[in-house]
Every structure is written in C-alpha cells, then in structure tokens.
Enzyme design. Structure first.
Site, PDB file in Angstrom:
ATOM      1  N   THR A  87      47.360  10.181  44.626  1.00 30.50           N
ATOM      2  CA  THR A  87      47.920   9.341  45.689  1.00 30.50           C
ATOM      3  C   THR A  87      49.259   8.766  45.233  1.00 30.50           C
ATOM      4  OG1 THR A  87      45.652   8.706  46.180  1.00 30.50           O
ATOM      5  CG2 THR A  87      47.376   7.386  47.212  1.00 30.50           C
ATOM      6  N   ASP A 131      43.889  12.421  51.941  1.00 29.40           N
ATOM      7  CA  ASP A 131      43.062  12.354  50.736  1.00 29.40           C
ATOM      8  C   ASP A 131      41.747  13.076  51.029  1.00 29.40           C
ATOM      9  OD1 ASP A 131      42.548  11.623  48.160  1.00 29.40           O
ATOM     10  OD2 ASP A 131      41.922   9.588  48.620  1.00 29.40           O
ATOM     11  N   ARG A 239      43.577   5.127  36.252  1.00 25.13           N
ATOM     12  CA  ARG A 239      42.898   4.092  37.041  1.00 25.13           C
ATOM     13  C   ARG A 239      41.910   3.319  36.164  1.00 25.13           C
ATOM     14  NH1 ARG A 239      40.386   6.417  41.839  1.00 25.13           N
ATOM     15  NH2 ARG A 239      42.397   6.035  42.799  1.00 25.13           N
TER      16      ARG A 239
HETATM   17  P1  ADP Z   1      44.000   9.446  42.580  1.00 24.93           P
HETATM   18  O1  ADP Z   1      44.708   9.484  43.898  1.00 24.93           O
HETATM   19  O2  ADP Z   1      44.186  10.679  41.757  1.00 24.93           O
HETATM   20  O3  ADP Z   1      42.543   9.063  42.699  1.00 24.93           O
HETATM   21  P2  ADP Z   1      45.751   7.175  42.118  1.00 24.93           P
HETATM   22  O4  ADP Z   1      47.055   7.795  42.425  1.00 24.93           O
HETATM   23  O5  ADP Z   1      45.158   6.287  43.174  1.00 24.93           O
HETATM   24  O6  ADP Z   1      44.679   8.286  41.686  1.00 24.93           O
HETATM   25  O7  ADP Z   1      45.942   6.375  40.733  1.00 24.93           O
HETATM   26  C1  ADP Z   1      45.117   5.302  40.342  1.00 24.93           C
HETATM   27  C2  ADP Z   1      45.918   4.222  39.652  1.00 24.93           C
HETATM   28  O8  ADP Z   1      46.342   4.695  38.388  1.00 24.93           O
HETATM   29  C3  ADP Z   1      47.181   3.817  40.416  1.00 24.93           C
HETATM   30  O9  ADP Z   1      47.010   2.548  41.026  1.00 24.93           O
HETATM   31  C4  ADP Z   1      48.279   3.735  39.387  1.00 24.93           C
HETATM   32  O10 ADP Z   1      48.573   2.380  39.111  1.00 24.93           O
HETATM   33  C5  ADP Z   1      47.706   4.365  38.141  1.00 24.93           C
HETATM   34  N1  ADP Z   1      48.405   5.616  37.795  1.00 24.93           N
HETATM   35  C6  ADP Z   1      48.049   6.860  38.171  1.00 24.93           C
HETATM   36  N2  ADP Z   1      48.877   7.776  37.642  1.00 24.93           N
HETATM   37  C7  ADP Z   1      49.779   7.102  36.920  1.00 24.93           C
HETATM   38  C8  ADP Z   1      50.904   7.507  36.113  1.00 24.93           C
HETATM   39  N3  ADP Z   1      51.213   8.799  35.960  1.00 24.93           N
HETATM   40  N4  ADP Z   1      51.628   6.557  35.516  1.00 24.93           N
HETATM   41  C9  ADP Z   1      51.292   5.249  35.646  1.00 24.93           C
HETATM   42  N5  ADP Z   1      50.242   4.794  36.375  1.00 24.93           N
HETATM   43  C10 ADP Z   1      49.494   5.708  37.007  1.00 24.93           C
END
Ligand code: ADP
Length: 350
Positions: A87, A131, A239
């Site tokens: 995301t 998503d 996360r």
């Molecule tokens: P997914 O969509 O894969 O479930 P998210 O994009 O919601 O994961 O990421 C979860 C949290 O992790 C976000 O709120 C963000 O703060 C942190 N995060 C994810 N990837 C990174 C990154 N590459 N660098 C810094 N923080 C990240």
C-alpha cells in the site's frame, strides 16, 4: 496528492464465510486497519522508501517514462506477505506522479456499481488502488478487463429483452493491485498488468533503517543496538517493526529511568509481549509445537493443522507460514508441512 477511500474504506467487509475468522486473524487484521490509516509513518517518496531496491529501480524508471510521455503509468501488480509495503508503494507512486489515488479493497466491490462508480470518477492519470485484489468478485473483474486494456467500460442497462449495452470511454488511469496470494489471481486479470512485482521480506540492515526512521518520526531516543534488536525480532516486516517499536515505547515510558532505549530494554519489553529472539509470537510457536508434538514433526496437511489450531487454512498460509518458511523452520512438501531441524532446535531452546 490526496487519498480518496472507497465507501467501505481500505479494509473492506469480509464475505459471510469469513466473518467467523479466528482471534488471531482478528487481532492481526485490527493491526492492519490501524496501520493502514495514514499514521504519518509511511514514506512519501521513492527516496524515503527503504529497501526493495530492485522494485524501486524498475518503478522509478516506469514513473519517469510515464511522466515524460504525459501518459498514465502502466498497471502495477504488487504481491507479497502482509505489511511489507505494498500500500505504501502505491501511495508513493501517486506522490511521484503527482496524482490523486483512490483506495479500495476488493471485498468492498461487491456490486457492479461499486467498481463502475470508482472507474467513471477517475481523472486522467489517476491511480486506482485495489487491495486484496485476488478477492475481486467475478463481475467486477470482468468490468475491469476492457477498462484496463482499452480504457473502456461496457455497461449493460436494463434487464431481459429491454437490456441495452452502453460503452463509456475512460481516461488513461493506473490500476495498482495488491495481493498476498498472486497465485489466486485469474490469469486474464494477471496478464493485464504491465508491471508485476514481488515484495520480499526485508533484511536486517533495511529493518534497522526503518526502525531508526520511525523512532525519529516518533521523537524517540533509541540506540543502534536497540534498533537492531527490534529489527531482528520483527519477522522481516516493516509493519511489525513499527508495531514492536510502539510497544517498546510504551514499556519505556511506564518504566521510566532510561534516557535512551537500548537493547536490554527492548529485550525486556518484547519478552513481555512473548515475541522471542527470532520474532516468533505465541501463534507461531503454537503452530510449530503442534506440528512437532502432535504430528511427530510432519508431514501433515494444512487443513489438519488449521482444524487443530481453530484457524482457517488461508490465515495460516498467508500470515504464519511465509515467515517460518523464509527462516527455514518448516518446509512445504507434496505430502504436507514438515518441521526442520532448525525449527526443532528453536522450540527446544525456548
Ligand atoms: P502492505 O500493504 O504490504 O500490507 P503497508 O504498505 O501497509 O503494507 O506497510 C505497513 C507499514 O510499514 C506502513 O505504515 C509503513 O509505515 C511501513 N513500511 C512499509 N514499507 C516500508 C518501507 N519500505 N520503508 C519504510 N516503512 C515502510
């Protein structure tokens, strides 16, 4: 860049069959809902996004080329375990392209009008982020095919003998799909994405950098050993790193005394939350012990494990197993799951 959520928000309502999801799923989903809202921790630009260097390079080139042509970015499919930044990457891409992004979750697109509403309101070059795209209802998926390929929406108006079809032209747009289960996507849908990328678990250095970044955003003083300790216990997932850091912050605030959070304090706080030295929590250890104690280490089928644990098998497959596989504590064989020697050793140690 601003974010527009669909009617049902980022985490959509689950189908009836999934309502009885287990406590584990509920608690990890709660975490997901909390962290999905912009908590101010998400990196905003590609340069702030830590790790996943290959992905950043590929997407950086695609973004520059799209801006150069004045066209929309090609459709992007991001897959990988929960919490690894899918995301976040979608939002970063919107920021890089200087466009708005509309965010939804596939289970929220139950009726055809939900997806139609989102598509007809898109402005040129905007991003539509879906998503859990593997859970897209069939009708929504079929409406997306011509929309993605020919920027066209084929609508059927009326019913029976009075039914008419009407075609609407859509502006150029980018669909970004995210999924934890790329294999569950139908191939016609998968084939319509121009860029398909896997996001992997993060290595220790990148996780340390993420913990460091989050602690400065939260105005926390933490030693580099403290960052390293959290990085080693967050299952390779940003996360979870951010979640553990918050728990450590609470612990430090209540305990008082220390001017800076060090590795000892992190260890104490995380032991209290039953997160062990490899980042496994109580559910992971229950999974491993069941495999070892009740099934002699395997092989045992996922459905049997799911029934014994009172979980559904997809939760085990997407939430628990990927990390245990990654660190080599279990193996997937054609006859079922097997615990490895490292998995056994870890259980014996704790
Ligand atoms: P997914 O969509 O894969 O479930 P998210 O994009 O919601 O994961 O990421 C979860 C949290 O992790 C976000 O709120 C963000 O703060 C942190 N995060 C994810 N990837 C990174 C990154 N590459 N660098 C810094 N923080 C990240």
């Amino acid at each position: 860049m601003s974010i527009v959520s669909s009617t049902s928000g980022l985490v959509g309502s689950s189908p009836q069959s999934e309502k009885k999801s287990s406590l584990l799923k509920a608690s990890r989903l709660d975490e997901e809902v909390l962290c999905s809202k912009d908590d101010g921790l998400r990196p905003k630009r590609l340069s702030d996004y830590i790790g996943q260097s290959e992905l950043k390079q590929v997407l950086g080139i695609a973004v520059k080329a799209a801006i150069g042509r004045g066209d929309a970015l090609d459709h992007v499919l991001l897959y990988g375990p929960p919490g690894v930044g899918k995301t976040t990457m979608a939002l970063v891409l919107a920021e890089e392209l200087q466009v708005q992004s509309r965010i939804t979750s596939a289970p929220a697109l139950e009726r055809p009008r939900d997806i139609v509403g989102l598509l007809v309101n898109l402005k040129p070059r905007e991003i539509l982020f879906i998503d859990e795209i593997h859970r897209l209802p069939r009708v929504a998926e079929e409406l997306l095919y011509p929309a993605m390929e020919d920027r066209r929406l084929d609508l059927t108006l009326g019913k029976g003998s009075t039914a008419r079809t009407r075609t609407l032209d859509l502006p150029p747009f980018t669909l970004i799909g995210a999924t934890t289960r790329a294999g569950a996507l139908s191939s016609p849908l998968r084939d319509r994405f121009g860029l398909i990328h896997r996001l992997d678990f993060y290595d220790l250095n990148d996780l340390q950098a993420i913990v460091h970044r989050t602690s400065s955003l939260l105005d926390l003083s933490i030693t580099s050993e403290g960052c390293k300790e959290i990085a080693g216990r967050c299952r390779g997932t940003p996360r979870i790193a951010n979640r553990l850091l918050r728990r450590v912050r609470d612990f430090a605030a209540v305990r008082g005394g220390a001017s800076s959070i060090d590795a000892c304090l992190v260890d104490e706080a995380l032991n209290l939350h039953q997160v062990d030295s490899r980042g496994l929590d109580a559910s992971d250890r229950r999974f491993l012990s069941l495999l070892l104690m009740s099934h002699g280490g395997g092989p045992v089928g996922i459905e049997t494990l799911a029934a014994s644990l009172g979980e559904d098998s997809s939760t085990l497959e997407t939430v628990i197993e990927p990390f245990l596989l990654q660190i080599g504590f279990i193996q997937r064989t054609s006859r079922g799951r097997v615990i490895t020697t490292s998995g056994r050793n870890h259980l014996e140690k704790i």
